[in-house]
Design a protein around this motif. Structure first.
Motif, PDB file in Angstrom:
ATOM      1  N   VAL A  95       0.856  -1.186   0.000  1.00 58.65           N
ATOM      2  CA  VAL A  95       0.000   0.000   0.000  1.00 58.65           C
ATOM      3  C   VAL A  95       0.889   1.232   0.000  1.00 58.65           C
ATOM      4  CG1 VAL A  95      -1.823   1.233   1.225  1.00 58.65           C
ATOM      5  CG2 VAL A  95      -1.773  -1.275   1.253  1.00 58.65           C
ATOM      6  N   GLU A  96       0.562   2.196  -0.841  1.00 57.72           N
ATOM      7  CA  GLU A  96       1.341   3.437  -0.875  1.00 57.72           C
ATOM      8  C   GLU A  96       0.442   4.609  -1.248  1.00 57.72           C
ATOM      9  OE1 GLU A  96       4.443   3.684  -3.768  1.00 57.72           O
ATOM     10  OE2 GLU A  96       3.141   3.167  -5.432  1.00 57.72           O
ATOM     11  N   SER A  97       0.924   5.801  -0.947  1.00 57.71           N
ATOM     12  CA  SER A  97       0.239   7.021  -1.353  1.00 57.71           C
ATOM     13  C   SER A  97       1.105   7.901  -2.236  1.00 57.71           C
ATOM     14  CB  SER A  97      -0.238   7.809  -0.130  1.00 57.71           C
ATOM     15  OG  SER A  97      -1.275   7.111   0.535  1.00 57.71           O
ATOM     16  N   ASP A  98       2.406   7.606  -2.301  1.00 57.51           N
ATOM     17  CA  ASP A  98       3.301   8.222  -3.282  1.00 57.51           C
ATOM     18  C   ASP A  98       3.286   9.748  -3.224  1.00 57.51           C
ATOM     19  OD1 ASP A  98       5.194   8.239  -5.241  1.00 57.51           O
ATOM     20  OD2 ASP A  98       3.991   7.191  -6.732  1.00 57.51           O
ATOM     21  N   HIS A  99       3.730  10.288  -2.076  1.00 57.98           N
ATOM     22  CA  HIS A  99       3.873  11.742  -1.901  1.00 57.98           C
ATOM     23  C   HIS A  99       2.532  12.461  -2.003  1.00 57.98           C
ATOM     24  CE1 HIS A  99       8.290  11.292  -3.487  1.00 57.98           C
ATOM     25  NE2 HIS A  99       8.025  10.532  -2.461  1.00 57.98           N
ATOM     26  N   GLY A 100       1.488  11.839  -1.476  1.00 59.64           N
ATOM     27  CA  GLY A 100       0.165  12.431  -1.625  1.00 59.64           C
ATOM     28  C   GLY A 100      -0.202  13.461  -0.579  1.00 59.64           C
ATOM     29  N   GLY A 101       0.496  13.547   0.537  1.00 60.69           N
ATOM     30  CA  GLY A 101       0.136  14.474   1.603  1.00 60.69           C
ATOM     31  C   GLY A 101       0.855  14.079   2.876  1.00 60.69           C
ATOM     32  N   ASN A 102       0.270  14.378   4.036  1.00 58.17           N
ATOM     33  CA  ASN A 102       0.884  14.011   5.309  1.00 58.17           C
ATOM     34  C   ASN A 102       1.003  12.487   5.386  1.00 58.17           C
ATOM     35  OD1 ASN A 102       0.576  13.059   8.250  1.00 58.17           O
ATOM     36  ND2 ASN A 102       1.259  15.183   8.442  1.00 58.17           N
ATOM     37  N   PRO A 103       2.217  11.956   5.460  1.00 58.21           N
ATOM     38  CA  PRO A 103       2.379  10.504   5.338  1.00 58.21           C
ATOM     39  C   PRO A 103       1.724   9.715   6.463  1.00 58.21           C
ATOM     40  CG  PRO A 103       4.463  11.565   5.855  1.00 58.21           C
ATOM     41  CD  PRO A 103       3.506  12.652   5.519  1.00 58.21           C
ATOM     42  N   ALA A 104       1.822  10.204   7.708  1.00 60.20           N
ATOM     43  CA  ALA A 104       1.217   9.471   8.815  1.00 60.20           C
ATOM     44  C   ALA A 104      -0.300   9.454   8.679  1.00 60.20           C
ATOM     45  CB  ALA A 104       1.630  10.100  10.143  1.00 60.20           C
ATOM     46  N   GLU A 105      -0.877  10.577   8.297  1.00 61.32           N
ATOM     47  CA  GLU A 105      -2.333  10.646   8.114  1.00 61.32           C
ATOM     48  C   GLU A 105      -2.793   9.688   7.020  1.00 61.32           C
ATOM     49  OE1 GLU A 105      -5.776  13.837   6.670  1.00 61.32           O
ATOM     50  OE2 GLU A 105      -3.705  14.508   7.015  1.00 61.32           O
ATOM     51  N   LEU A 106      -2.057   9.645   5.907  1.00 59.19           N
ATOM     52  CA  LEU A 106      -2.447   8.780   4.810  1.00 59.19           C
ATOM     53  C   LEU A 106      -2.293   7.308   5.188  1.00 59.19           C
ATOM     54  CD1 LEU A 106      -0.994  10.689   1.739  1.00 59.19           C
ATOM     55  CD2 LEU A 106      -3.309  10.737   2.660  1.00 59.19           C
ATOM     56  N   ALA A 107      -1.258   6.978   5.952  1.00 62.85           N
ATOM     57  CA  ALA A 107      -1.102   5.599   6.410  1.00 62.85           C
ATOM     58  C   ALA A 107      -2.287   5.185   7.276  1.00 62.85           C
ATOM     59  CB  ALA A 107       0.204   5.442   7.181  1.00 62.85           C
TER      60      ALA A 107
END
Length: 323
Positions: A295-307
């Protein structure tokens, strides 16, 4: 995540600027966040230099002493291990004299094979199972691929795959929406020019969708070649061939392209997302997919929030239990 699928989380979204993911404290915080969200393995991404100090096996060794010592550090953060390493052989790096190499060019093949070996050796020593590699450079950097180019690309990846297999590591070629291997026909040609016993495909749900390829339909037709998955969402497709823009890595993905799109990649369950995430995961389950789902968000925003958002979606929408 405790499930019949193997879940991991990509650390690349934490490394969004040169000076923000450097200290051990930064790494520890990211790993502990991933663990708190229920993921027990992580994927690393290649980089260069001491500022990108999880990006090269040599730099990891300088900071931790050995792959085994690094694995001890990871486990001290409640993460069990390394799933995979994402690597682009066409990215010039300081450690190799900023050499520019292309898998299209047979003259570069020996150097590319040598360049892969530190990552393969690191994965073998650290218990990781997949080298995930970008198969070819961006489409804007050269002419369309002809049969000779596909032959050359397939040849070098078969060679890398043989080296990886000898070390007990798999090789998965990562589809990239900016890559010269772009269309469905291109992707099928790439698979045809590579040995299924040595080279698999890393299917990225958002990258395929941006390029106008349905990841669910593609997986159902090519499940036997998919050996790695990147799971993320997108709200957009590239309807204007913006991937051909000069310097598309910046002008399209970071600059928004002609439509000024703020971000291309999103967390799972995003409103307006185009990826059929439940359908895709169901297809993985139906086929008995044995590889990692990263699972990844690829520089989409705040990393902890997206995780945390990604973890919530897996638990509450897909009923994936926490470990």
């Amino acid at each position: 995540m405790k499930d019949d699928l193997r879940w991991a989380y990509a650390l690349n979204q934490w490394n969004f600027r040169l000076d923000v993911f450097v200290r051990h404290e930064d790494h520890r915080r990211a790993l502990q966040t991933v663990a708190a969200c229920g993921f027990d393995h992580v994927e690393l991404a290649a980089g260069t230099g001491r500022w990108d100090n999880l990006g090269r096996p040599e730099t990891i060794a300088l900071n931790h002493g050995s792959p085994a010592a690094f694995l001890d550090f990871v486990r001290s953060c409640a993460v069990d291990g390394i799933s995979s390493f994402l690597w682009d052989p066409g990215q010039p790096v300081e450690e190799e004299g900023w050499a520019f190499r292309s898998t299209r060019n047979p003259d570069d093949h020996a150097a590319i094979v040598e360049s892969a070996k530190p990552f393969i050796d690191f994965l073998a020593a650290a218990g990781g199972s997949q080298l995930v590699a970008r198969p070819v450079g961006s489409a804007w950097m050269g002419p369309p691929l002809d049969p000779a180019a596909f032959h050359a690309i397939g040849e070098v990846w078969n060679r890398v795959g043989a080296v990886a297999a000898a070390a007990g590591v798999g090789l998965s070629l990562h589809y990239d929406c900016l890559g010269a291997v772009h269309t469905l026909a291109d992707l099928e040609r790439l698979l045809a020019f590579t040995d299924p016993a040595l080279v698999g495909l890393a299917l990225d749900t958002a990258e395929l969708t941006v390029a106008g390829i349905d990841p669910v339909a593609f997986y159902r037709s090519h499940a036997d070649r998919v050996t790695h998955v990147h799971l993320k969402d997108t709200r957009y497709t590239d309807t204007g061939q913006e991937y051909r823009m000069p310097a598309a890595e910046t002008t399209m993905l970071r600059g928004g392209g002609g439509r000024r799109i703020e971000r291309w990649f999103y967390e799972l369950g995003t409103e307006g997302g185009l990826v059929d995430v439940p359908g895709f995961v169901a297809a993985l389950r139906a086929s008995g997919y044995p590889g990692w789902v990263v699972v990844e968000s690829d520089h989409g925003g705040n990393p902890a929030e997206l995780a945390m958002l990604n973890s919530w979606y897996l638990q509450h929408e897909l009923a994936v239990p926490r470990r």
